[in-house]
Design a protein around this motif. Structure first.
Motif, PDB file in Angstrom:
ATOM      1  N   ARG A  93       0.818  -1.219   0.000  1.00 46.47           N
ATOM      2  CA  ARG A  93       0.000   0.000   0.000  1.00 46.47           C
ATOM      3  C   ARG A  93       0.847   1.264   0.000  1.00 46.47           C
ATOM      4  O   ARG A  93       0.335   2.360  -0.270  1.00 46.47           O
ATOM      5  CB  ARG A  93      -0.946  -0.002   1.197  1.00 46.47           C
ATOM      6  CG  ARG A  93      -0.262   0.205   2.530  1.00 46.47           C
ATOM      7  CD  ARG A  93      -1.159  -0.116   3.712  1.00 46.47           C
ATOM      8  NE  ARG A  93      -2.491   0.442   3.557  1.00 46.47           N
ATOM      9  CZ  ARG A  93      -3.535   0.063   4.291  1.00 46.47           C
ATOM     10  NH1 ARG A  93      -3.379  -0.899   5.197  1.00 46.47           N
ATOM     11  NH2 ARG A  93      -4.704   0.621   4.136  1.00 46.47           N
ATOM     12  N   GLN A  94       2.144   1.162   0.302  1.00 44.02           N
ATOM     13  CA  GLN A  94       3.004   2.345   0.291  1.00 44.02           C
ATOM     14  C   GLN A  94       3.080   2.974  -1.095  1.00 44.02           C
ATOM     15  O   GLN A  94       3.354   4.178  -1.218  1.00 44.02           O
ATOM     16  CB  GLN A  94       4.417   1.971   0.739  1.00 44.02           C
ATOM     17  CG  GLN A  94       5.128   1.002  -0.195  1.00 44.02           C
ATOM     18  CD  GLN A  94       6.513   0.646   0.272  1.00 44.02           C
ATOM     19  OE1 GLN A  94       7.324   1.528   0.535  1.00 44.02           O
ATOM     20  NE2 GLN A  94       6.796  -0.652   0.400  1.00 44.02           N
ATOM     21  N   TYR A  95       2.809   2.179  -2.141  1.00 42.44           N
ATOM     22  CA  TYR A  95       2.867   2.725  -3.490  1.00 42.44           C
ATOM     23  C   TYR A  95       1.691   3.658  -3.796  1.00 42.44           C
ATOM     24  O   TYR A  95       1.678   4.333  -4.821  1.00 42.44           O
ATOM     25  CB  TYR A  95       2.918   1.593  -4.516  1.00 42.44           C
ATOM     26  CG  TYR A  95       4.166   0.757  -4.389  1.00 42.44           C
ATOM     27  CD1 TYR A  95       5.404   1.239  -4.800  1.00 42.44           C
ATOM     28  CD2 TYR A  95       4.129  -0.514  -3.817  1.00 42.44           C
ATOM     29  CE1 TYR A  95       6.556   0.486  -4.652  1.00 42.44           C
ATOM     30  CE2 TYR A  95       5.267  -1.275  -3.671  1.00 42.44           C
ATOM     31  CZ  TYR A  95       6.475  -0.771  -4.091  1.00 42.44           C
ATOM     32  OH  TYR A  95       7.618  -1.523  -3.946  1.00 42.44           O
ATOM     33  N   LEU A  96       0.712   3.695  -2.901  1.00 44.07           N
ATOM     34  CA  LEU A  96      -0.425   4.605  -3.072  1.00 44.07           C
ATOM     35  C   LEU A  96      -0.260   5.868  -2.244  1.00 44.07           C
ATOM     36  O   LEU A  96      -1.196   6.660  -2.123  1.00 44.07           O
ATOM     37  CB  LEU A  96      -1.726   3.912  -2.655  1.00 44.07           C
ATOM     38  CG  LEU A  96      -2.306   2.872  -3.623  1.00 44.07           C
ATOM     39  CD1 LEU A  96      -3.575   2.282  -3.024  1.00 44.07           C
ATOM     40  CD2 LEU A  96      -2.616   3.497  -4.975  1.00 44.07           C
ATOM     41  N   ALA A  97       0.908   6.059  -1.664  1.00 42.09           N
ATOM     42  CA  ALA A  97       1.102   7.201  -0.764  1.00 42.09           C
ATOM     43  C   ALA A  97       0.804   8.525  -1.458  1.00 42.09           C
ATOM     44  O   ALA A  97       0.288   9.463  -0.850  1.00 42.09           O
ATOM     45  CB  ALA A  97       2.533   7.207  -0.221  1.00 42.09           C
ATOM     46  N   GLY A  98       1.103   8.623  -2.739  1.00 41.52           N
ATOM     47  CA  GLY A  98       0.890   9.877  -3.447  1.00 41.52           C
ATOM     48  C   GLY A  98      -0.465  10.002  -4.098  1.00 41.52           C
ATOM     49  O   GLY A  98      -0.767  11.021  -4.730  1.00 41.52           O
ATOM     50  N   ALA A  99      -1.322   8.978  -3.967  1.00 42.74           N
ATOM     51  CA  ALA A  99      -2.649   9.004  -4.591  1.00 42.74           C
ATOM     52  C   ALA A  99      -3.617   9.809  -3.737  1.00 42.74           C
ATOM     53  O   ALA A  99      -3.394  10.067  -2.551  1.00 42.74           O
ATOM     54  CB  ALA A  99      -3.166   7.586  -4.793  1.00 42.74           C
ATOM     55  N   GLY A 100      -4.737  10.194  -4.342  1.00 42.22           N
ATOM     56  CA  GLY A 100      -5.750  10.948  -3.635  1.00 42.22           C
ATOM     57  C   GLY A 100      -6.509  10.075  -2.650  1.00 42.22           C
ATOM     58  O   GLY A 100      -6.479   8.845  -2.730  1.00 42.22           O
ATOM     59  N   SER A 105      -4.959  -3.615  -9.795  1.00 38.56           N
ATOM     60  CA  SER A 105      -3.563  -3.511 -10.259  1.00 38.56           C
ATOM     61  C   SER A 105      -2.595  -3.086  -9.159  1.00 38.56           C
ATOM     62  O   SER A 105      -1.486  -3.638  -9.070  1.00 38.56           O
ATOM     63  CB  SER A 105      -3.476  -2.574 -11.471  1.00 38.56           C
ATOM     64  OG  SER A 105      -3.904  -1.277 -11.134  1.00 38.56           O
ATOM     65  N   PRO A 106      -2.940  -2.119  -8.259  1.00 38.08           N
ATOM     66  CA  PRO A 106      -2.003  -1.830  -7.160  1.00 38.08           C
ATOM     67  C   PRO A 106      -1.853  -3.022  -6.216  1.00 38.08           C
ATOM     68  O   PRO A 106      -0.790  -3.203  -5.612  1.00 38.08           O
ATOM     69  CB  PRO A 106      -2.643  -0.628  -6.451  1.00 38.08           C
ATOM     70  CG  PRO A 106      -3.587  -0.034  -7.441  1.00 38.08           C
ATOM     71  CD  PRO A 106      -4.086  -1.189  -8.240  1.00 38.08           C
ATOM     72  N   ARG A 107      -2.911  -3.813  -6.076  1.00 38.11           N
ATOM     73  CA  ARG A 107      -2.865  -4.986  -5.198  1.00 38.11           C
ATOM     74  C   ARG A 107      -1.862  -6.006  -5.694  1.00 38.11           C
ATOM     75  O   ARG A 107      -1.241  -6.728  -4.902  1.00 38.11           O
ATOM     76  CB  ARG A 107      -4.273  -5.629  -5.157  1.00 38.11           C
ATOM     77  CG  ARG A 107      -4.385  -6.816  -4.221  1.00 38.11           C
ATOM     78  CD  ARG A 107      -4.288  -6.315  -2.800  1.00 38.11           C
ATOM     79  NE  ARG A 107      -4.544  -7.344  -1.808  1.00 38.11           N
ATOM     80  CZ  ARG A 107      -3.585  -8.062  -1.220  1.00 38.11           C
ATOM     81  NH1 ARG A 107      -2.324  -7.903  -1.579  1.00 38.11           N
ATOM     82  NH2 ARG A 107      -3.889  -8.932  -0.283  1.00 38.11           N
ATOM     83  N   HIS A 108      -1.704  -6.072  -7.009  1.00 34.79           N
ATOM     84  CA  HIS A 108      -0.768  -7.027  -7.621  1.00 34.79           C
ATOM     85  C   HIS A 108       0.397  -6.263  -8.242  1.00 34.79           C
ATOM     86  O   HIS A 108       0.718  -6.434  -9.419  1.00 34.79           O
ATOM     87  CB  HIS A 108      -1.490  -7.869  -8.669  1.00 34.79           C
ATOM     88  CG  HIS A 108      -2.661  -8.623  -8.124  1.00 34.79           C
ATOM     89  ND1 HIS A 108      -2.525  -9.637  -7.209  1.00 34.79           N
ATOM     90  CD2 HIS A 108      -3.996  -8.505  -8.360  1.00 34.79           C
ATOM     91  CE1 HIS A 108      -3.722 -10.111  -6.898  1.00 34.79           C
ATOM     92  NE2 HIS A 108      -4.634  -9.448  -7.586  1.00 34.79           N
ATOM     93  N   HIS A 109       0.999  -5.405  -7.403  1.00 37.92           N
ATOM     94  CA  HIS A 109       2.099  -4.561  -7.898  1.00 37.92           C
ATOM     95  C   HIS A 109       3.197  -5.409  -8.528  1.00 37.92           C
ATOM     96  O   HIS A 109       3.732  -5.063  -9.576  1.00 37.92           O
ATOM     97  CB  HIS A 109       2.664  -3.732  -6.741  1.00 37.92           C
ATOM     98  CG  HIS A 109       3.753  -2.790  -7.137  1.00 37.92           C
ATOM     99  ND1 HIS A 109       3.527  -1.589  -7.775  1.00 37.92           N
ATOM    100  CD2 HIS A 109       5.107  -2.879  -6.998  1.00 37.92           C
ATOM    101  CE1 HIS A 109       4.665  -0.981  -7.996  1.00 37.92           C
ATOM    102  NE2 HIS A 109       5.640  -1.742  -7.537  1.00 37.92           N
ATOM    103  N   TYR A 110       3.530  -6.517  -7.868  1.00 34.02           N
ATOM    104  CA  TYR A 110       4.502  -7.455  -8.425  1.00 34.02           C
ATOM    105  C   TYR A 110       3.749  -8.616  -9.065  1.00 34.02           C
ATOM    106  O   TYR A 110       2.952  -9.289  -8.416  1.00 34.02           O
ATOM    107  CB  TYR A 110       5.439  -7.991  -7.333  1.00 34.02           C
ATOM    108  CG  TYR A 110       6.279  -6.925  -6.690  1.00 34.02           C
ATOM    109  CD1 TYR A 110       7.352  -6.355  -7.362  1.00 34.02           C
ATOM    110  CD2 TYR A 110       5.982  -6.465  -5.410  1.00 34.02           C
ATOM    111  CE1 TYR A 110       8.121  -5.362  -6.771  1.00 34.02           C
ATOM    112  CE2 TYR A 110       6.743  -5.477  -4.806  1.00 34.02           C
ATOM    113  CZ  TYR A 110       7.821  -4.932  -5.501  1.00 34.02           C
ATOM    114  OH  TYR A 110       8.578  -3.941  -4.922  1.00 34.02           O
TER     115      TYR A 110
END
Length: 654
Positions: free
Chosen positions: A68-75, A129-134
């Motif tokens: 979830r850290q990859y969503l840090a910049g999302a709204g 797609s964010p859930r399956h980042h890798y």
């Protein structure tokens, strides 16, 4: 016998029409074929995720507490939506539903409910797609695009709206192939045809048999590689001359994806990208053909106008950023060195005549504004003079030397800058970050007793390649060249401002981004990196002694944690200074870049510089004439250095 003269003419004509010519397909049939191919890709994708559930559970590769850290910049809306579907149970339920809907999409039918099914598959894929980042890949993105376009087309009330959506997906297909091909051309392995063999020898995507074949048949492998490049780069020609190349292009592309699936294990590619092809066939067929009679092509005209407008906007953006990059600040000055290079520099503060001048040298692919926090505090809290400069090729500095570039050229430029920008008789403190530290060390030998001290900030060391620290960075020159070429083509308009720029004081951010998005800096970095590799790989023995010059060696904790050998090399930098006080410091939590651009780390660095040269340590430690090592954990941040503080001189220059 009277037809014998006709048969030879008829057969070649049929063969030619089968290979060269449009592939007529009606609108509804094109939608049906595309949505079914995309559904196969979605079904396979969801089944793969369901059989690999351990990846999404705690401790797995896609553990949501970590991912979830990859969503840090999302709204906040995006974060809540994605969070809502990212629990293990919810994710599993969604994939089960996607599998069921995908199977239903394979059944015959032509109802509007199929549109709802397509929209569900496309929207759920985007949410997951964010859930399956890798583990996600381009096939998922293509299937999502096709499903959203065909789903909306089925639900659209008018034929014109349907055609606009199909044109959108078709043009996206052309861009996907063409951009992929032209980007490959920037890479030398694809131009010299070594890429195919290189990919086939990897563990992830390789195939032992095909790799062996490329080695045994180099000419055929080269022709095959260049054929793939030609197919991708020229794919938009499916629309040329009434679709004469549509059949051959689509057939070749489909064969290419089947080969990807078999040899590289990318089985989803077999159906995902070909899902574009029926839509391409529909839009590439001449409008005069009865199969596509009444097709609305206004979307194509709109796309051409938008492309022309985008091209003009991209060109204007390139010019505007180049001007912002080269004009400097209103206080900037220039100086011509003995190498004929024009250096742009800025005197932040003249300082007191009896005090030294701090000269700040930047790192590779780094701006002089990276020193903003440090330079501003030195101006406000000391009586030192402060000067920053841009090396040749960076910002407004220009390289005019006609000889091949070597690091010695940058060393001479730094020496000339000191002699030309600093009043004779005044001492200087050289501060260098990364390669700037090595340039400062070498320049000190030419400046003699003018140097009051050197500060190495996570500095480069000429022995780092022999220690294995540069092995992972061999391809940097090629990366710099690729980015530079892309930026020259105007792609800088597509860049978003990197998050790290927001760590700098507000007044500096636009100028730093303009430099980052300008091709000149990337070209200069490529030139410097090639010279660094040539210079450092030839290094043998010990560092040259620096007599009587105090040295402060500051390391970033993340750098030495990743490469413990780096701390030993930094120790060698301190040991090279003989007959003078030295000190070694590790800034806890800092990385190679954040030690400059993040205020709390930059404040710690500045505290150490001030304490070292004032002869006092604010942390109640005693400086000795031997090398000492400590870890700085506390920053003393004055009101003049807090984030968000108006930077008066720079704000006035904006």
């Amino acid at each position: 016998m009277k037809f014998s003269g006709i048969i030879p003419a008829v057969v070649p004509g049929r063969i030619t029409s089968a290979v060269f010519g449009p592939a007529p397909v009606a609108r509804d049939r094109a939608i049906g074929m595309s949505e079914r191919l995309a559904a196969v890709s979605s079904l396979q994708s969801s089944l793969e995720y369901l059989t690999q559930r351990k990846d999404i559970e705690k401790g797995g590769m896609n553990d949501w507490e970590v991912a979830r850290q990859y969503l840090a910049g999302a709204g906040p809306v995006t974060r809540r939506l994605v969070d809502g579907v990212s629990g293990v149970r919810t994710t599993t339920a969604l994939h089960l539903a996607r599998s069921a809907v995908s199977l239903a999409m394979l059944l015959p039918g032509d109802s509007r409910w199929r549109g709802a099914g397509n929209v569900f598959l496309g929207a759920s894929s985007a949410l997951l797609s964010p859930r399956h980042h890798y583990g996600g890949d381009g096939s998922d993105q293509v299937a999502t695009l096709v499903q959203l376009a065909t789903g909306a087309a089925r639900l659209a009330p008018s034929p014109a709206a349907k055609d606009a959506l199909l044109w959108y997906a078709s043009l996206q297909a052309g861009m996907a192939y063409a951009v992929s091909g032209w980007v490959k051309l920037f890479g030398k392995p694809w131009r010299d045809a070594s890429a195919l063999g290189g990919v086939m020898r990897t563990r992830t995507y390789g195939h032992e048999g095909l790799h062996r074949w490329t080695c045994e048949h180099p000419r055929t492998a080269k022709a095959l590689t260049h054929g793939v490049l030609a197919l991708e780069c020229l794919f938009p020609l499916v629309y040329a001359r009434g679709g004469k190349l549509t059949r051959s292009m689509i057939t070749s592309a489909a064969a290419f994806h089947v080969a990807n699936g078999y040899f590289m294990g990318l089985s989803r590619f077999v159906t995902a990208f070909p899902a574009f092809h029926p839509l391409v066939a529909y839009t590439a067929t001449p409008r005069s053909h009865p199969t596509v009679a009444g097709r609305d092509d206004r979307a194509l005209t709109a796309a051409v106008v938008a492309l022309a407008g985008g091209t003009a906007a991209a060109a204007a953006t390139v010019v505007r950023r180049r001007l912002r990059t080269t004009e400097g600040w209103h206080t900037s000055r220039t100086l011509t060195t003995r190498s004929k290079n024009l250096l742009q520099y800025e005197e932040y503060s003249p300082g007191a005549p009896d005090q030294p001048v701090v000269v700040l040298a930047g790192g590779l692919l780094s701006t002089s504004e990276h020193y903003a926090w440090i330079a501003e505090r030195l101006c406000h809290e000391t009586r030192y003079g402060v000067v920053t400069y841009a090396r040749a090729g960076y910002a407004g500095s220009r390289r005019r030397a006609t000889t091949g570039f070597r690091l010695s050229e940058s060393v001479r430029d730094l020496v000339d800058l000191v002699n030309g920008a600093v009043a004779p008789g005044r001492k200087v403190i050289l501060v260098g970050h990364s390669i700037g530290g090595e340039l400062a060390r070498r320049a000190a030998r030419h400046l003699g007793d003018r140097v009051q001290g050197i500060v190495y900030l996570d500095s480069s060391h000429p022995g780092q390649f022999s220690s294995g620290l540069g092995a992972s960075e061999k391809g940097l020159a090629g990366n710099f060249a690729s980015v530079g070429r892309a930026l020259r083509l105007g792609t800088g308009i597509l860049l978003t401002r990197p998050v790290w720029i927001n760590e700098l004081p507000y007044a500096y951010r636009k100028k730093v981004f303009a430099q980052y998005a300008d091709a000149r800096m990337w070209e200069a970095a490529r030139r410097e990196w090639k010279a660094i590799r040539a210079d450092f790989t030839s290094f043998t023995g010990a560092l040259a002694r620096v007599e009587g010059v105090p040295a402060l060696v500051v390391s970033a904790q993340r750098t030495v944690d990743r490469n413990p050998e780096q701390l030993l090399l930094h120790g060698e930098l301190a040991e090279a200074h003989v007959g003078a006080r030295t000190e070694s410091v590790v800034i806890e939590g800092a990385t190679h870049e954040t030690m400059l651009i993040t205020s709390r780390y930059a404040n710690q660095v500045t505290d150490r510089i001030i304490a070292f040269f004032d002869g006092q340590d604010r942390r109640s430690t005693t400086a000795t004439t031997s090398t000492s090592s400590s870890t700085s954990t506390t920053a003393t941040a004055s009101s003049a250095s807090r984030p968000g503080r108006p930077v008066a001189r720079k704000e006035a220059a904006r």
